[in-house]
Design a protein around this motif. Structure first.
Motif, PDB file in Angstrom:
ATOM      1  N   PHE B 200       0.823  -1.210   0.000  1.00 10.65           N
ATOM      2  CA  PHE B 200       0.000   0.000   0.000  1.00 10.65           C
ATOM      3  C   PHE B 200       0.859   1.262   0.000  1.00 10.65           C
ATOM      4  CE2 PHE B 200      -2.531   3.356   2.008  1.00 10.65           C
ATOM      5  CZ  PHE B 200      -3.648   3.333   1.187  1.00 10.65           C
ATOM      6  N   LEU B 201       1.977   1.216   0.729  1.00 11.66           N
ATOM      7  CA  LEU B 201       2.738   2.444   0.963  1.00 11.66           C
ATOM      8  C   LEU B 201       3.905   2.673   0.014  1.00 11.66           C
ATOM      9  CD1 LEU B 201       3.014   2.324   4.876  1.00 11.66           C
ATOM     10  CD2 LEU B 201       1.588   3.891   3.553  1.00 11.66           C
ATOM     11  N   ALA B 202       4.579   1.592  -0.376  1.00 10.98           N
ATOM     12  CA  ALA B 202       5.943   1.752  -0.885  1.00 10.98           C
ATOM     13  C   ALA B 202       6.026   2.084  -2.369  1.00 10.98           C
ATOM     14  CB  ALA B 202       6.735   0.479  -0.605  1.00 10.98           C
ATOM     15  N   ASP B 203       7.096   2.833  -2.720  1.00  8.45           N
ATOM     16  CA  ASP B 203       7.514   2.915  -4.109  1.00  8.45           C
ATOM     17  C   ASP B 203       8.352   1.680  -4.439  1.00  8.45           C
ATOM     18  OD1 ASP B 203       6.390   5.473  -4.576  1.00  8.45           O
ATOM     19  OD2 ASP B 203       8.063   6.369  -3.476  1.00  8.45           O
ATOM     20  N   ARG B 204       9.177   1.289  -3.462  1.00 10.40           N
ATOM     21  CA  ARG B 204       9.951   0.064  -3.603  1.00 10.40           C
ATOM     22  C   ARG B 204       9.880  -0.739  -2.314  1.00 10.40           C
ATOM     23  NH1 ARG B 204      15.884   0.723  -5.178  1.00 10.40           N
ATOM     24  NH2 ARG B 204      15.689   2.723  -4.080  1.00 10.40           N
ATOM     25  N   ILE B 205       9.801  -2.071  -2.472  1.00  8.40           N
ATOM     26  CA  ILE B 205       9.791  -2.954  -1.316  1.00  8.40           C
ATOM     27  C   ILE B 205      11.097  -3.744  -1.327  1.00  8.40           C
ATOM     28  CG2 ILE B 205       8.655  -4.881  -0.159  1.00  8.40           C
ATOM     29  CD1 ILE B 205       6.069  -4.052  -1.626  1.00  8.40           C
ATOM     30  N   VAL B 206      11.875  -3.609  -0.244  1.00  9.30           N
ATOM     31  CA  VAL B 206      13.125  -4.360  -0.134  1.00  9.30           C
ATOM     32  C   VAL B 206      12.852  -5.574   0.739  1.00  9.30           C
ATOM     33  CG1 VAL B 206      15.524  -4.284   0.617  1.00  9.30           C
ATOM     34  CG2 VAL B 206      14.428  -2.216  -0.314  1.00  9.30           C
ATOM     35  N   VAL B 207      12.865  -6.767   0.116  1.00 12.73           N
ATOM     36  CA  VAL B 207      12.599  -7.988   0.879  1.00 12.73           C
ATOM     37  C   VAL B 207      13.925  -8.519   1.401  1.00 12.73           C
ATOM     38  CG1 VAL B 207      11.690 -10.337   0.783  1.00 12.73           C
ATOM     39  CG2 VAL B 207      10.568  -8.512  -0.509  1.00 12.73           C
TER      40      VAL B 207
END
Lengths: 262, 253
Positions: B200-207
């Motif tokens: 919902f929030l991210a421009d990028r998700i770092v897993v």
């Protein structure tokens, strides 16, 4: 609530009643001369005597004044030093052994030096009160700093809060609820030693009144002074308990805080 | 690049002198105005990493640059928001919000106006005199956000900020943080273990993967803003991220 209150009142009256009955009984047994065991009614008349001539009030005021000066000066000094030593843990490691040796020495043991250094009069008794209250507050302040929630320090660093504001705005208020425990202990200790302090070389106060009455063979007035000391001590203790509760409420540490929904 | 991590590793030494590698060789660059979520199972070092970026701790090896300068400690230019809020319980809402302004050269009137404005923006106008313990968790976190925004930070570091809120409050807060930071385009680094929240929030998700913490994969979320949590694209993204986390779980246990 009213039920609880009346049960409490009943217990107080019952306890006091038993004490007076035992006292009166011993007196009526006739085995002890009135000088060794002044009868209750004589003590009551004693209260009337020193109440009417103003002596009791005068001595009590002097005692309270000395007590508050000694106690507040002692608490303030102990808190400032406690914050300092508690923060500089390496320094405290050096100071602590010294404190642990000094702490068990009764303030009264210092009396010869107190008189040599401070002379006679008001000051020695105040110094004894100061010393009696000092260590409980110092130690509770140092201990409290070690338990401070690190998040307060993180927030302070984040917002660039530097010394001395870090101490004044963050550390001191954060640990204040824990310092009160020490303030409470100190109050009791200082009140107890206040009497001893006033027995040594002062010319006024409730401790002096005890010595003075003994010198005049007025054991009834000795008991009057003792009862006054007990009642005033009780009132001070109740007052600090109320203060403790107030602080816990403001800090939100009390039981069942009111929760608001967002 | 605004935030630049090069070869960042962090090793903690416990009291038995045993080393524990919390982070290994993290390389990452975050742009100005970007919203980056760190996502991963517990123990993957995501909180350690945000602590390093915020300057509360230092990497064992490697370096972290913010705006071209090596991070040497916390700064009022980048404010951290914690899961347990970090409010001062003896101060009311107004005074909590004013905290960061006190060390700045501001007139009393100017400061008061700023505090009023922020309290209004987080919707707590009628609660200025309340103390933190009289507020719900969501309201307390709004106070912490207002306190952070009061000093106009360039970066917000948020360490599982909504982790202890109930699901509905949490969703409301997610919307709110986007609205609050929209105008200034504040850079936000956000740690979470909630996949929905990240998508919902991210421009990028770092897993991230645990033992030691490393970057496993980076997802770019291209869904338009005001994301609809029920839209097929949202759910597709969510499934992709969950698949990646499942993969980590199977291969690391």
């Amino acid at each position: 609530m009213r039920g609880v209150f009346s049960v409490k009142l009943f217990n107080v009256l019952l306890g006091m009643g038993i004490l007076f009955a035992l006292w009166e009984g011993l007196v009526l047994s006739g085995r002890y001369p009135p000088a060794l065991l002044p009868p209750p009614e004589k003590v009551l008349r004693g209260f009337q005597e020193i109440g009417e001539n103003g002596a009791l009030f005068r001595h009590a005021i002097v005692t309270l004044k000395r007590f508050f000066i000694g106690y507040f000066a002692s608490s303030a000094t102990a808190i400032v030093l406690g914050l300092f030593f508690g923060w500089l843990t390496k320094l405290w490691d050096v100071v602590e052994p010294v404190v642990q040796v000094l702490r068990p020495i009764s303030p009264v043991a210092w009396y010869p030096f107190i008189v040599l250094w401070f002379g006679i009069g008001d000051v020695p008794a105040t110094v004894v009160i100061f010393m009696a209250g000092f260590f409980p507050v110092l130690l509770s302040t140092v201990a409290a700093i070690r338990l401070i929630d690190p998040i307060y320090l993180k927030v302070a660093r984040n917002f660039g809060i530097k010394q001395p504001f870090l101490m004044i705005k963050i550390v001191f208020p954060a640990i204040f609820p824990n310092i009160i425990t020490g303030l409470h202990l100190a109050l009791g200790a200082a009140w107890i030693f206040m009497v001893a302090g006033e027995m040594l070389g002062t010319q006024s106060g409730l401790g002096f009144l005890i010595i003075d009455s003994r010198n005049g063979f007025r054991t009834d007035l000795v008991v009057c002074s003792m009862i006054t000391i007990g009642l005033l001590g009780l009132a001070l203790d109740k007052a600090i308990v109320l203060f403790e509760r107030w602080v816990n409420r403001v800090w939100g540490l009390g039981p069942s805080p009111e929760i608001r929904r967002s | 690049m605004f935030i630049e991590l090069t070869n960042v590793s962090k090793i903690f030494r416990n009291e038995n002198d045993l080393d524990y590698q919390s982070l290994r060789d993290i390389d990452l660059a975050i742009e100005k105005g970007e919203f980056v979520c760190f996502l991963g199972p517990s123990g993957c070092g995501k909180s350690t990493l945000i602590n390093l970026m915020a300057g509360f701790d230092f990497p064992t090896t490697g370096r972290i640059l913010i705006d071209g300068e090596e991070v040497s400690g916390p700064s009022i230019r980048y404010v951290t928001i914690f899961q347990n809020y970090g409010l001062l319980p003896w101060r009311n809402v107004r005074k909590n919000v004013a905290l960061g302004l006190e060390s700045q050269k501001l007139g009393k009137r100017e400061r008061n106006e700023r505090v009023d404005e922020l309290i209004r923006r987080v919707g707590l106008t009628n609660f200025g005199g309340y103390r933190p313990h009289q507020l719900s968790g969501g309201m307390q976190q709004r106070v912490a956000i207002a306190r952070a925004l009061a000093v106009d930070p360039e970066i917000l570091f948020m360490d599982e900020p909504f982790g202890s809120l109930d699901a509905l409050t949490r969703m409301a807060m997610q919307e709110e943080i986007l609205t609050l930071c929209e105008a200034k385009k504040t850079t936000i680094v956000f740690v979470t273990h909630d996949v929905d929240e990240a998508v919902f929030l991210a421009d990028r998700i770092v897993v991230m993967t645990p033992d030691p913490g490393r970057v496993r994969k980076i997802f770019r979320v291209t869904l338009p803003r005001r994301r609809n949590r029920a839209s097929p694209d949202f759910l597709k993204m969510r499934d992709d991220v969950i698949a990646e986390l499942d993969f980590i779980k199977k291969n690391c246990s």
